[in-house]
Design a protein around this motif. Structure first.
Motif, PDB file in Angstrom:
ATOM      1  N   CYS A   1      38.903  40.423  43.535  1.00 23.14           N
ATOM      2  CA  CYS A   1      38.205  39.484  44.424  1.00 23.14           C
ATOM      3  C   CYS A   1      37.595  40.237  45.602  1.00 23.14           C
ATOM      4  O   CYS A   1      38.258  41.059  46.245  1.00 23.14           O
ATOM      5  N   GLY A   2      36.341  39.933  45.903  1.00 21.99           N
ATOM      6  CA  GLY A   2      35.652  40.589  47.011  1.00 21.99           C
ATOM      7  C   GLY A   2      36.298  40.339  48.361  1.00 21.99           C
ATOM      8  O   GLY A   2      36.147  41.138  49.292  1.00 21.99           O
TER       9      GLY A   2
ATOM     10  N   CYS B   1      37.558  30.580  43.246  1.00 20.01           N
ATOM     11  CA  CYS B   1      36.579  31.410  43.951  1.00 20.01           C
ATOM     12  C   CYS B   1      35.171  31.200  43.395  1.00 20.01           C
ATOM     13  O   CYS B   1      34.990  30.819  42.243  1.00 20.01           O
TER      14      CYS B   1
ATOM     15  N   GLY C   1      36.725  33.179  47.775  1.00 25.29           N
ATOM     16  CA  GLY C   1      38.157  33.434  47.766  1.00 25.29           C
ATOM     17  C   GLY C   1      38.996  32.351  47.086  1.00 25.29           C
ATOM     18  O   GLY C   1      40.157  32.572  46.803  1.00 25.29           O
TER      19      GLY C   1
ATOM     20  N   ASP D   1      33.246  33.532  42.692  1.00 34.00           N
ATOM     21  CA  ASP D   1      32.901  34.735  41.930  1.00 34.00           C
ATOM     22  C   ASP D   1      32.153  34.380  40.641  1.00 34.00           C
ATOM     23  O   ASP D   1      32.578  33.515  39.880  1.00 34.00           O
TER      24      ASP D   1
ATOM     25  N   HIS E   1      41.753  35.411  41.764  1.00 28.31           N
ATOM     26  CA  HIS E   1      41.403  36.306  40.651  1.00 28.31           C
ATOM     27  C   HIS E   1      41.462  37.764  41.075  1.00 28.31           C
ATOM     28  O   HIS E   1      41.253  38.096  42.249  1.00 28.31           O
TER      29      HIS E   1
HETATM   30 ZN   LIG Z   1      36.737  36.102  44.521  1.00 26.70          ZN
END
Ligand SMILES: [Zn+2]
Length: 159
Positions: free
Chosen positions: A92-93, A36, A61, A38, A89
């Motif tokens: 995760c958004g 991801c 993602g 992130d 993870h």
């Molecule tokens: Zn994520």
């Protein structure tokens, strides 16, 4: 100082001490990492990778989708990688919204865009591993392993 000016300054310091100009483009560990975007994830740190070791393919993602398969096909066929690890993870958004939510926010232009959110973290990692295994763009011998990285502990767990 702007963010970009800060990057320029950091790069000047990096280049002044740089000694990695002769690294081969082919990943030394014959590995591709899909994870991801992130900001809390630093795959080099949590996987012990150095420059030249692996391809790192990142998106929102850490999904294996058509675009990821394009990169993996090039990674394998042109640059010799033999396996991929897919790392989702915690927190995760992509677990926090639906297509309808985001489409409502963006308006009609986003009407047919699939933002590819998911509701099961482990489920989506397993799906990504399966997408690699089933892809006609990669040979059966190409390995695929799924993990979840815990942003709370720094630990990686098998999926
Ligand atoms: Zn994520």
């Amino acid at each position: 100082m702007s963010v970009v000016d800060g990057l320029r300054g950091a790069n000047a310091a990096h280049a002044a001490a740089f000694s990695g100009g002769r690294l081969p483009a082919r990943p030394r560990r014959r590995l591709a990492v899909v994870t991801c975007m992130d900001a809390r994830l630093d795959p080099a740190l949590f996987l012990g990778l150095e420059a030249g070791d692996a391809h790192v393919i990142r998106n929102a993602g850490g999904l294996v989708n058509d675009e990821t398969l394009r990169s993996l096909a090039i990674s394998h066929h042109l640059l010799g990688t033999r396996e991929a690890v897919v790392v989702g993870h915690t927190d995760c958004g992509m677990l926090t919204f639906t297509n309808d939510d985001l489409r409502a926010r963006l308006g009609p232009e986003a009407g047919d865009v699939d933002f590819q959110p998911f509701s099961s973290l482990e489920g989506r990692v397993r799906e990504s591993v399966e997408v690699i295994r089933r892809s006609p763009l990669l040979p059966d011998s190409f390995g695929a392993t799924g993990f979840v990285y815990e942003v709370e502990t720094g630990r990686l767990r098998d999926v």
